[in-house]
Enzyme design. Sequence first.
Site, short mmCIF file in Angstrom:
data_model
loop_
_atom_site.label_atom_id
_atom_site.label_comp_id
_atom_site.label_asym_id
_atom_site.label_seq_id
_atom_site.Cartn_x
_atom_site.Cartn_y
_atom_site.Cartn_z
CG HIS A 294 7.46 5.76 3.97
ND1 HIS A 294 6.64 6.49 4.94
CD2 HIS A 294 7.62 6.68 3.19
CE1 HIS A 294 6.22 7.65 4.36
NE2 HIS A 294 6.93 7.82 3.23
CG ASP B 282 3.83 0.68 2.44
OD1 ASP B 282 3.21 0.98 1.28
OD2 ASP B 282 4.62 1.22 3.18
CD GLN C 299 7.32 4.48 -3.72
OE1 GLN C 299 7.55 4.48 -4.94
NE2 GLN C 299 7.02 5.70 -3.06
CE LYS D 181 3.62 7.61 -2.04
NZ LYS D 181 4.80 8.48 -1.81
CB CYS E 155 9.51 9.23 5.02
SG CYS E 155 8.65 10.69 4.59
N1 PMP Z 1 5.01 3.69 2.09
C1 PMP Z 1 5.78 3.86 1.13
C2 PMP Z 1 6.61 2.89 0.94
C3 PMP Z 1 5.93 5.09 0.65
O1 PMP Z 1 6.80 5.06 -0.38
C4 PMP Z 1 4.97 6.14 1.03
C5 PMP Z 1 5.08 7.64 0.51
N2 PMP Z 1 6.35 7.92 0.09
C6 PMP Z 1 4.02 6.20 2.12
C7 PMP Z 1 4.24 4.75 2.55
C8 PMP Z 1 3.25 6.95 2.53
O2 PMP Z 1 2.32 7.27 1.53
P1 PMP Z 1 1.20 8.72 1.82
O3 PMP Z 1 2.26 9.61 2.12
O4 PMP Z 1 0.64 8.74 0.43
O5 PMP Z 1 0.39 8.11 2.73
#
Ligand code: PMP
Length: 414
Positions: A132, A209, A212, A235, A372
């Site tokens: 991401h 990270d 997910q 999430k 993203c």
């Molecule tokens: N890493 C991953 C794999 C994500 O899916 C996301 C959110 N889509 C993020 C980072 C960023 O998360 P946040 O916007 O809640 O900080």
Amino acid sequence: MDIDTAIPSLIPEDTIFSDFLILDQSVKGRRLVYLDNAATTQKPLPVLLATRHYYEAINSNIHRGTHHLARTATEEHEKARIRVARHLNAATADEVIFTSGTTGGINLVADILALSGRIGPGDEILISTLEHHSNIVPWQMCCQKTGASLKVIPCHDDGTLDQDAFEKLLGPKTKVLALTWVSNAFGTVNPVAQMVHLAKEAGALVLIDAAQAAPHFPIDVQALGADFLAFSGHKLYAPTGIGVLWGRADLLGELPPWQGGGEMIKEVSFEKTTYNDLPFKYEAGTPHIEGAIGLAAALDYVDDIGMDAIHEHENVLIRTAADGLSRIPGMRFFGPDDRSGSLSFLIDGIHHYDLGTLLDQMGVAVRTGHHCCQPLMARFGITGTVRASFALYNTPADVEALVESTEKAVSMLR
Ligand code: PMP
């Protein structure tokens, strides 16, 4: 299409609607089918009640107050930290830093590593094609600050990482491996245990990270062996704006502080400031108190159901959805068959945005676009996908609605 409605829902349908009030509504005259859970999940009533209770009964700034409300709010906030530590099997609650989310946690680590002098010119930071933007850009910025270079583990056409290439990229110059556990775009589950092990053997620090991963299966940070792990509350059925960075206490103890301000200090004079102990050293300013309390309530909720049961339930739904959708001519899935959380696809000749818009007209909420993950989309020569992503409250009827609505939308668009 025939969806096996014999597959039981994880929680009874009336409980879904009484716990997740937002789901009990119609969109464009149809029952709302919410399949955008990788973006954010809906919040169960106990989470709403916990945050409401905070404002109705205990709202106060935490840590330095002597009065009843300040003490109660502090206790609840610190109980939430202990609750998170238990959920992650952290060695101590001091290793749990409350952040604004995964993005906040990754930026914190990238910044303190840059500040620490542990990374310099000629060093390498290793990420993967599946990341991401939140696990790319902070490391690009870290490279700019330190003179290190960014290396990227490539992926195969099935959306899994090339493990041979990973092993070749790992070496004495690798200072950090920053890796997603589960791809938000494709649902690929990386073999993190093995990758963490290899990276640690090579002497690198490892950040996972878990944005997910945390919503879909249990996490044991001690068994995982990484140095840092970040996830977002929103999430995982908790409020927005709260997240967790877990980090090894010995390491965080040595690393420099990040943002300066209240809470993170022991003593301040104009000449010299001394810093607080963990975890407060990394929590400058008034924190998201009700967010932490809501997160603890969300963890109670998912742990009552059981993360393993949630994982199994969602996997059955994803497999059923993939089976149903695979019958649509021109269907192309991204990611391997044993994906988790997210099912990403494109249909020949149909733009993802058009399909997403028509699905919305039928009450089915999916996400379209690059998720993203622009470099991942570029790797596959696409601008985006349609992504259906699942949560504990989704049912076989939701899968049926997804498949039938997609079939209908395709017939309208062709
Ligand atoms: N890493 C991953 C794999 C994500 O899916 C996301 C959110 N889509 C993020 C980072 C960023 O998360 P946040 O916007 O809640 O900080």
